[in-house]
Design a protein around this motif. Structure first.
Motif, PDB file in Angstrom:
ATOM      1  N   ASP A  31     -22.535 -70.203 -43.340  1.00 40.62           N
ATOM      2  CA  ASP A  31     -21.203 -70.731 -43.689  1.00 40.62           C
ATOM      3  C   ASP A  31     -20.134 -69.653 -43.531  1.00 40.62           C
ATOM      4  N   TRP A  32     -20.452 -68.457 -44.002  1.00 36.91           N
ATOM      5  CA  TRP A  32     -19.463 -67.375 -43.891  1.00 36.91           C
ATOM      6  C   TRP A  32     -19.212 -67.005 -42.434  1.00 36.91           C
ATOM      7  N   ILE A  33     -20.313 -66.785 -41.727  1.00 39.77           N
ATOM      8  CA  ILE A  33     -20.149 -66.281 -40.349  1.00 39.77           C
ATOM      9  C   ILE A  33     -19.368 -67.281 -39.505  1.00 39.77           C
ATOM     10  N   TYR A  34     -19.736 -68.542 -39.610  1.00 32.90           N
ATOM     11  CA  TYR A  34     -19.110 -69.513 -38.713  1.00 32.90           C
ATOM     12  C   TYR A  34     -17.764 -70.006 -39.246  1.00 32.90           C
ATOM     13  N   LYS A  35     -17.384 -69.470 -40.416  1.00 34.94           N
ATOM     14  CA  LYS A  35     -15.986 -69.650 -40.830  1.00 34.94           C
ATOM     15  C   LYS A  35     -15.205 -68.373 -40.559  1.00 34.94           C
ATOM     16  N   ASP A  36     -15.761 -67.547 -39.671  1.00 33.15           N
ATOM     17  CA  ASP A  36     -15.059 -66.346 -39.211  1.00 33.15           C
ATOM     18  C   ASP A  36     -15.013 -65.201 -40.196  1.00 33.15           C
ATOM     19  N   ILE A  37     -15.896 -65.211 -41.204  1.00 31.79           N
ATOM     20  CA  ILE A  37     -15.979 -64.044 -42.081  1.00 31.79           C
ATOM     21  C   ILE A  37     -17.130 -63.202 -41.556  1.00 31.79           C
ATOM     22  N   CYS A  38     -16.809 -62.157 -40.893  1.00 23.53           N
ATOM     23  CA  CYS A  38     -17.842 -61.446 -40.151  1.00 23.53           C
ATOM     24  C   CYS A  38     -18.185 -60.083 -40.730  1.00 23.53           C
ATOM     25  N   GLU A  39     -18.081 -59.938 -42.046  1.00 18.37           N
ATOM     26  CA  GLU A  39     -18.540 -58.720 -42.722  1.00 18.37           C
ATOM     27  C   GLU A  39     -19.440 -59.173 -43.867  1.00 18.37           C
ATOM     28  N   PHE A  40     -20.638 -58.601 -43.959  1.00 22.36           N
ATOM     29  CA  PHE A  40     -21.537 -58.998 -45.044  1.00 22.36           C
ATOM     30  C   PHE A  40     -20.907 -58.705 -46.411  1.00 22.36           C
ATOM     31  N   GLU A  41     -20.162 -57.579 -46.501  1.00 22.95           N
ATOM     32  CA  GLU A  41     -19.650 -57.212 -47.838  1.00 22.95           C
ATOM     33  C   GLU A  41     -18.610 -58.204 -48.358  1.00 22.95           C
ATOM     34  N   ASN A  42     -18.051 -59.037 -47.468  1.00 24.97           N
ATOM     35  CA  ASN A  42     -17.063 -60.019 -47.938  1.00 24.97           C
ATOM     36  C   ASN A  42     -17.686 -61.365 -48.335  1.00 24.97           C
ATOM     37  N   MET A  43     -19.013 -61.473 -48.251  1.00 25.29           N
ATOM     38  CA  MET A  43     -19.673 -62.754 -48.562  1.00 25.29           C
ATOM     39  C   MET A  43     -19.900 -62.809 -50.077  1.00 25.29           C
ATOM     40  N   ASN A  44     -18.864 -63.199 -50.802  1.00 24.35           N
ATOM     41  CA  ASN A  44     -18.873 -62.920 -52.240  1.00 24.35           C
ATOM     42  C   ASN A  44     -19.665 -63.900 -53.107  1.00 24.35           C
ATOM     43  N   ASN A  45     -20.300 -64.906 -52.505  1.00 23.91           N
ATOM     44  CA  ASN A  45     -21.221 -65.718 -53.323  1.00 23.91           C
ATOM     45  C   ASN A  45     -22.679 -65.298 -53.099  1.00 23.91           C
ATOM     46  N   ILE A  46     -22.860 -64.209 -52.412  1.00 20.07           N
ATOM     47  CA  ILE A  46     -24.216 -63.711 -52.147  1.00 20.07           C
ATOM     48  C   ILE A  46     -24.405 -62.419 -52.955  1.00 20.07           C
ATOM     49  N   PRO A  47     -25.499 -62.345 -53.737  1.00 18.13           N
ATOM     50  CA  PRO A  47     -25.679 -61.166 -54.603  1.00 18.13           C
ATOM     51  C   PRO A  47     -25.655 -59.863 -53.796  1.00 18.13           C
ATOM     52  N   GLN A  48     -25.166 -58.833 -54.438  1.00  9.88           N
ATOM     53  CA  GLN A  48     -25.044 -57.527 -53.774  1.00  9.88           C
ATOM     54  C   GLN A  48     -26.378 -57.065 -53.194  1.00  9.88           C
ATOM     55  N   SER A  49     -27.472 -57.360 -53.926  1.00 11.58           N
ATOM     56  CA  SER A  49     -28.786 -56.897 -53.456  1.00 11.58           C
ATOM     57  C   SER A  49     -29.139 -57.552 -52.114  1.00 11.58           C
ATOM     58  N   VAL A  50     -28.788 -58.845 -51.965  1.00 13.61           N
ATOM     59  CA  VAL A  50     -29.090 -59.546 -50.706  1.00 13.61           C
ATOM     60  C   VAL A  50     -28.174 -59.023 -49.602  1.00 13.61           C
ATOM     61  N   ARG A  51     -26.913 -58.801 -49.950  1.00 16.94           N
ATOM     62  CA  ARG A  51     -25.982 -58.249 -48.947  1.00 16.94           C
ATOM     63  C   ARG A  51     -26.486 -56.900 -48.440  1.00 16.94           C
ATOM     64  N   GLY A  52     -27.044 -56.128 -49.381  1.00 19.34           N
ATOM     65  CA  GLY A  52     -27.582 -54.816 -48.996  1.00 19.34           C
ATOM     66  C   GLY A  52     -28.712 -54.957 -47.987  1.00 19.34           C
ATOM     67  N   LYS A  53     -29.616 -55.921 -48.271  1.00 15.23           N
ATOM     68  CA  LYS A  53     -30.735 -56.129 -47.332  1.00 15.23           C
ATOM     69  C   LYS A  53     -30.220 -56.582 -45.971  1.00 15.23           C
ATOM     70  N   LEU A  54     -29.251 -57.486 -46.003  1.00 21.62           N
ATOM     71  CA  LEU A  54     -28.691 -57.982 -44.732  1.00 21.62           C
ATOM     72  C   LEU A  54     -28.117 -56.817 -43.921  1.00 21.62           C
ATOM     73  N   GLN A  55     -27.420 -55.926 -44.633  1.00 19.59           N
ATOM     74  CA  GLN A  55     -26.797 -54.787 -43.918  1.00 19.59           C
ATOM     75  C   GLN A  55     -27.842 -53.826 -43.360  1.00 19.59           C
TER      76      GLN A  55
END
Ligand code: SF4
Length: 345
Positions: A31-55
């Protein structure tokens, strides 16, 4: 690191599961990516721990803008993008009354050798991945700050020479979890790789197929398209009928008119005989003169007469609206000019 744009939703769900996360996180990321939010750190409904793994495992492979040209009447923008490995590709955005359309590249360069095309002059460097195709659209949407609703695979490269990547791109671009662009808003252009057209027909998608025919006979076709040594026009017509039967879609035949080569009244009559009673449409393209070839553009009178003959034989015909001629918008010309360090008009 993996370009996350190369993954479909199912693959990302599996990745989440095997990394101890809930599968529904994959949908949130999409949802984030295809709405043009292309930074993991800005995906604010995703826990920080998951964002870290994604990065740690992924990057979002959006290309870098190198050059941008806007046509004088503002209806065409051409972009030169740099991919992650430094290769350059082009894409063109055209503004129509019915929305924005993008023409994307499917390969860096092309090995098909069509004489009228600048993309093929340096040969084929490599295939473009599904994510790199999607990223051209995402980047262009960011640049114009508007949605793109039509996609044409007609930039550098032969899409059916990169079949599996193109099919995965189509799946994601069409998916409601991806860019959600309807199949009827997508056009694939091929120089006529017959077995791949058949394979594509068997997917029974509602995508418009455009075949670059450019000649009414094999003798003429082979002069500008080396692929004509491999597949005859008769085989192309047969497989086109197969495509129409399977999909019930009208095929577009592209026909670039070159002075003295394929633009006579007899050529128009021969073409009419080939296409008689087919569910098709002919798009006449007054050829772009490029520095590296000797092809000359047909006169306006010859173009008009060619169209008249086809229409007299009940073949729907259009003359391609010329967009972006003042910015080298034809296939491959911008990339070549850049590589050679030339100034554009
Ligand atoms: S026209 Fe298309 S298939 Fe032919 S060389 Fe150019 S990019 Fe390749």
């Amino acid at each position: 690191m993996i370009n996350i744009l190369d993954m479909d939703l199912e693959e990302l769900k599996q990745w989440m599961k095997s990394n101890g996360e809930s599968k529904f996180r994959a949908k949130q990321v999409f949802d984030w990516i295809y709405k043009d939010i292309c930074e993991f750190e800005n995906m604010n409904n995703i826990p920080q721990s998951v964002r870290g793994k994604l990065q740690t495992y992924f990057y979002i492979g959006i290309p870098r803008l190198i050059e941008e040209y806007t046509s004088k009447n503002n209806d065409t923008r051409k972009y030169l993008f740099e991919l992650g490995d430094g290769n350059l590709i082009e894409c063109v955005v055209m503004k129509y009354k019915h929305g924005n359309s993008i023409c994307i590249s499917t390969q860096v360069g092309c090995r098909m050798g069509c004489k009228f095309c600048a993309s093929t002059i340096g040969g084929m460097i490599r295939n473009i991945s599904p994510g790199e195709m999607l990223a051209q659209i995402l980047k262009a949407q960011q640049l114009i700050n508007e949605r793109i609703s039509n996609v044409v695979l007609m930039g550098s490269g032969e899409p059916f020479d990169n079949f599996d990547n193109v099919m995965k791109f189509l799946e994601i671009v069409n998916s409601e979890n991806g860019l959600n662009i309807g199949q009827r808003h997508i056009t694939i252009s091929t120089c006529g790789i017959v077995p791949k057209i058949k394979e594509f027909a068997d997917f029974n998608m509602q995508i418009t197929l455009a075949i670059s025919l450019h000649a009414p006979s094999d003798e003429i076709r082979v002069k500008s398209m080396p692929i004509a040594n491999k597949y005859s026009i008769a085989e192309i017509i047969d497989v086109s009928k197969y495509y129409i039967d399977k999909t019930n879609r009208r095929i577009t035949f592209e026909y670039a008119l070159v002075k003295g080569l394929n633009d006579s009244k007899q050529d128009a009559e021969k073409l009419s005989a080939l296409l008689k009673d087919m569910l098709c449409h002919v798009n006449l393209i007054p050829v772009n003169e490029i520095k590296e070839n000797e092809l000359e553009r047909s006169s306006n009178d010859d173009v008009t007469e060619f169209k008249r003959v086809l229409e007299a034989n009940n073949i729907q015909t259009t003359i391609r609206r010329e967009m972006g001629l003042d910015i080298n918008a034809a296939c491959g010309q911008l990339r070549r000019s850049h590589i050679k360090g030339e100034e554009l008009k």
